[in-house]
Design a protein around this motif. Structure first.
Motif, PDB file in Angstrom:
ATOM      1  N   ASP A 134       0.568   4.208   6.797  1.00 57.50           N
ATOM      2  CA  ASP A 134      -0.284   5.391   6.914  1.00 57.50           C
ATOM      3  C   ASP A 134      -1.483   5.310   5.950  1.00 57.50           C
ATOM      4  O   ASP A 134      -2.526   5.970   6.172  1.00 57.50           O
ATOM      5  N   ASN A 135      -1.357   4.505   4.873  1.00 58.27           N
ATOM      6  CA  ASN A 135      -2.428   4.395   3.882  1.00 58.27           C
ATOM      7  C   ASN A 135      -3.440   3.284   4.201  1.00 58.27           C
ATOM      8  O   ASN A 135      -4.402   3.079   3.447  1.00 58.27           O
ATOM      9  N   TYR A 148       0.806  -1.239   0.000  1.00 57.45           N
ATOM     10  CA  TYR A 148       0.000   0.000   0.000  1.00 57.45           C
ATOM     11  C   TYR A 148       0.842   1.295   0.000  1.00 57.45           C
ATOM     12  O   TYR A 148       0.278   2.371   0.006  1.00 57.45           O
TER      13      TYR A 148
END
Length: 228
Positions: free
Chosen positions: A222-223, A218
């Protein structure tokens, strides 16, 4: 007997004889003194005072010798003192030169390596685990922030490093999700980061391996905002 002529005295035979005798005696005495150097002549000779120049000369020579010896002794003492000062100065100069030569010949010492910094201390709690995991991730080039890591931990395990999911599809397939970020054993082993523990329940190892997997799938933890 007085003469009839005024101012004239006539001598008798006795007087004449006496005068003649006296004159002869005086003349004889003078002649005796002249010829024999008798007492009359000796008394007339002026007295000569002896001069003790030899004694004075010897005394003066003695004093002169003493003064000369004293001067020579003083000169010798001065010379000896100067020689001692020079010898001491030469000795010190020689010692200094020897020390300089010894220093020049001494091998160059390598500068001591700087002391290794003391290992950073981390708290044995969720904050400490995240902080340590982020330092490992930074060293290995794995992206992720404190906010992104903590948000996903709280959703997946509420901060329990021994959490295990025994009801989802992974559990049905025999590979339940484990640890802070609920990662399965095969994924943990595939994305394990060198330098961390191989225990899937180890908080730091679990965070770092999960973030490494999220970065690969990803772009960053954080995503991730749901099950991944």
């Amino acid at each position: 007997m007085r003469s009839n002529h005024s101012g004239y005295t006539r001598l008798s035979k006795v007087h004449k004889f006496s005068a003649a005798g006296l004159g002869a005696a005086g003349a004889a005495a003078v002649a005796f003194a002249v010829v024999s150097g008798g007492p009359a002549m000796a008394d007339a000779r002026p007295a000569v005072k002896p001069v003790a120049f030899e004694t004075k000369t010897l005394a003066g020579q003695g004093q002169g010798e003493s003064a000369r010896h004293a001067d020579e002794a003083a000169a010798r003492a001065k010379t000896e003192a100067a020689a001692k000062v020079k010898a001491e100065a030469d000795k010190q100069r020689a010692e200094k030169q020897a020390a300089n030569r010894s220093t020049d010949r001494a091998p160059l010492q390598k500068p001591a390596a700087p002391a290794a910094p003391a290992p950073k201390a981390y708290g044995n709690d969720l904050e400490g685990w995240i902080a340590q995991a982020l330092d490992v991730m930074k060293a290995k080039g794995i992206p992720g922030s404190y906010e992104g890591v903590k948000r996903n931990i709280m959703r997946e395990s509420t901060g329990n490093p021994h959490a295990i999911n025994d009801w989802d599809i992974n559990a049905v397939n025999g590979v339940p999700s484990k640890g802070l970020l609920q990662i399965i054993d095969p994924t943990f082993k595939a994305y394990h980061v060198e330098g961390t523990s191989w225990d899937i329940y180890d908080p730091v190892a679990n965070i770092v391996a999960s973030c490494n997997y999220a970065a690969d799938k990803y772009g960053s933890m954080d995503n991730v905002n749901s099950a991944y």
